[in-house]
Design an enzyme around this catalytic site. Structure first.
Site, short mmCIF file in Angstrom:
data_model
loop_
_atom_site.label_atom_id
_atom_site.label_comp_id
_atom_site.label_asym_id
_atom_site.label_seq_id
_atom_site.Cartn_x
_atom_site.Cartn_y
_atom_site.Cartn_z
N THR A 160 0.85 -1.18 0.00
CA THR A 160 0.00 0.00 0.00
C THR A 160 0.88 1.23 0.00
O THR A 160 1.87 1.27 0.73
CB THR A 160 -0.84 0.02 1.29
OG1 THR A 160 -1.68 -1.13 1.29
CG2 THR A 160 -1.68 1.28 1.40
N GLY A 194 -3.56 -6.98 5.38
CA GLY A 194 -4.61 -6.13 5.89
C GLY A 194 -5.50 -6.78 6.92
O GLY A 194 -5.96 -6.12 7.86
N GLY A 215 -9.34 -4.96 1.99
CA GLY A 215 -8.33 -5.01 3.05
C GLY A 215 -8.49 -3.91 4.07
O GLY A 215 -9.57 -3.32 4.24
N ASP A 216 -7.41 -3.61 4.74
CA ASP A 216 -7.41 -2.59 5.78
C ASP A 216 -7.35 -1.17 5.23
O ASP A 216 -7.78 -0.21 5.88
CB ASP A 216 -6.20 -2.77 6.70
CG ASP A 216 -4.89 -2.62 5.93
OD1 ASP A 216 -4.76 -3.26 4.87
OD2 ASP A 216 -4.01 -1.86 6.38
N ARG A 242 -12.85 -9.23 -1.95
CA ARG A 242 -12.04 -8.98 -0.75
C ARG A 242 -11.67 -7.50 -0.63
O ARG A 242 -11.28 -6.86 -1.60
CB ARG A 242 -10.78 -9.83 -0.81
CG ARG A 242 -9.85 -9.71 0.42
CD ARG A 242 -8.75 -8.70 0.24
NE ARG A 242 -7.82 -8.69 1.37
CZ ARG A 242 -6.86 -7.79 1.54
NH1 ARG A 242 -6.70 -6.84 0.66
NH2 ARG A 242 -6.06 -7.85 2.57
N1 ASP Z 1 -2.64 -3.65 3.34
C1 ASP Z 1 -2.97 -3.99 1.98
C2 ASP Z 1 -4.12 -4.92 1.96
O1 ASP Z 1 -4.18 -5.81 2.79
C3 ASP Z 1 -1.87 -4.61 1.22
C4 ASP Z 1 -0.49 -4.18 1.56
O2 ASP Z 1 -0.27 -3.10 2.05
O3 ASP Z 1 0.45 -4.98 1.37
O4 ASP Z 1 -4.95 -4.80 1.09
#
Ligand code: ASP
Length: 336
Positions: A195, A249, A225-226, A223
């Site tokens: 990210t 995430g 994520g965070d 899906r």
């Molecule tokens: N945090 C992001 C997600 O889970 C991916 C990442 O930052 O590697 O979508």
């Protein structure tokens, strides 16, 4: 050059998804990062304005810094900085050229949060490169904080964003290669995801943040994520500071990581101490399988002090402060 390639084989149980991890053997990029000066405890040095970002994104921090120098706000800075990465087709984890889900769809998650505590987010956004700017529009032009999927795309189109095919030839080829071995139960694959999270303090001392991602490569369709979840992927409190996350995430969401870091700073911890404690909350859980995944946090406080920490080696932060734009190798928990 890829910003990084560090989560390989991360296992994620409970949702039927497993992505592989060999964190000790990072790619050439992390070898290059190892040569960088490790300054994990630089929290004592604070000044504003300030821009920090996850990973090696000096072009983005430069853009954000220039935006502030030209009179822009911290929000303008983080938006403009994130847009640089979103437009870069060679980065396969953000915006155009992001790696797709299992069905071949590139779907983006992004959010922004400003000094007033206002925020906006998009999740599962297709066909629009600049998800961060759509998130800002959600904040500024709607009564809501989050729009998803088709509704988010319709909103973006209504605001003049142009639809584009985000699946580049390179990302399509990578997906087709992945499909050769795709095994859904369990799935063991090689991931490349991260990210771009960016935090800034402008010349007025106001703080804003943003993050944008295509999420986990080859994730299950739908899906999220965070990264677009306020409090998990990003949190800003203009009285205290801000934090943004990268990594797996699902693990960040389970500990509401960015909010946690800001609250720890509110209790008196430095940004560095707060990031380390938030990583501790993940790795010290009973039966934590932290060896199989990465999470990294970066944070800043109102004074312009910064912190950054991760579970595993290979994480870095880019910082633009006092006229210096530099990539800093993160300290990490798993030294075993
Ligand atoms: N945090 C992001 C997600 O889970 C991916 C990442 O930052 O590697 O979508």
């Amino acid at each position: 050059m890829k910003r990084r390639n560090f989560i390989k084989n991360a296992s994620l149980t409970g949702v039927g998804l497993a992505v592989g991890s060999s964190l000790a053997s990072c790619d050439d990029h992390s070898k290059e990062e190892k040569a960088l000066v490790n300054t994990p405890h630089n929290s004592e040095k604070g000044s504003i304005p300030l821009v920090i970002a996850t990973w090696n994104v000096k072009k983005s921090t430069l853009k954000a810094w220039e935006t502030i120098q030209n009179g822009g706000s911290a929000l303008d800075a983080v938006e403009q900085g994130c847009r640089v990465e979103e437009a870069d087709e060679t980065g396969q984890t953000v915006g155009k050229g992001g790696l797709p889900d299992r069905e071949g769809n590139v779907t983006l998650d992004a959010c922004v949060m400003n000094q007033h505590g206002h925020c906006g987010a998009v999740v599962y956004l297709k066909d629009i490169t600049h998800a961060v700017s759509v998130a800002r529009k959600v904040m500024e032009d709607t009564p809501h904080v989050m729009l998803a999927g088709d509704g988010a795309k319709q909103f973006a189109l209504s605001k003049g964003f142009q639809p584009e095919n985000l699946l580049t030839e390179a990302s399509k080829a990578a997906w087709e290669q992945w499909k050769v071995e795709a095994n859904y139960k369990p799935i063991i694959n090689i991931e490349n995801h991260d990210t771009i999270g960016m935090l800034a303090i402008d010349s007025n001392g106001d703080i804003s943040g943003a993050c944008t991602t295509s999420g986990l490569a080859y994730k299950m369709a739908g899906r999220v994520g965070d990264s677009p979840i306020i409090g998990s992927g990003l949190f800003v409190d203009n009285e205290i500071g801000a934090c943004v996350a990268t990594g797996l995430g699902e693990e960040v969401v389970k500990t509401v990581g960015s909010f946690l870091v800001v609250e720890l700073m509110r209790q008196g911890k430095t940004p560095q101490e707060a990031c380390e404690e938030a990583i501790g909350r993940i790795v010290n859980k009973p039966n934590s399988n932290y060896k199989d995944f990465q999470v990294g946090y970066i944070a800043l406080n109102k004074k312009g002090e910064t912190g950054y920490y991760s579970i595993h080696e290979g994480f870095s932060m880019t910082k633009y402060q006092d006229g210096v734009n530099e990539q800093l190798q993160s300290d990490f928990f798993n030294k075993a």
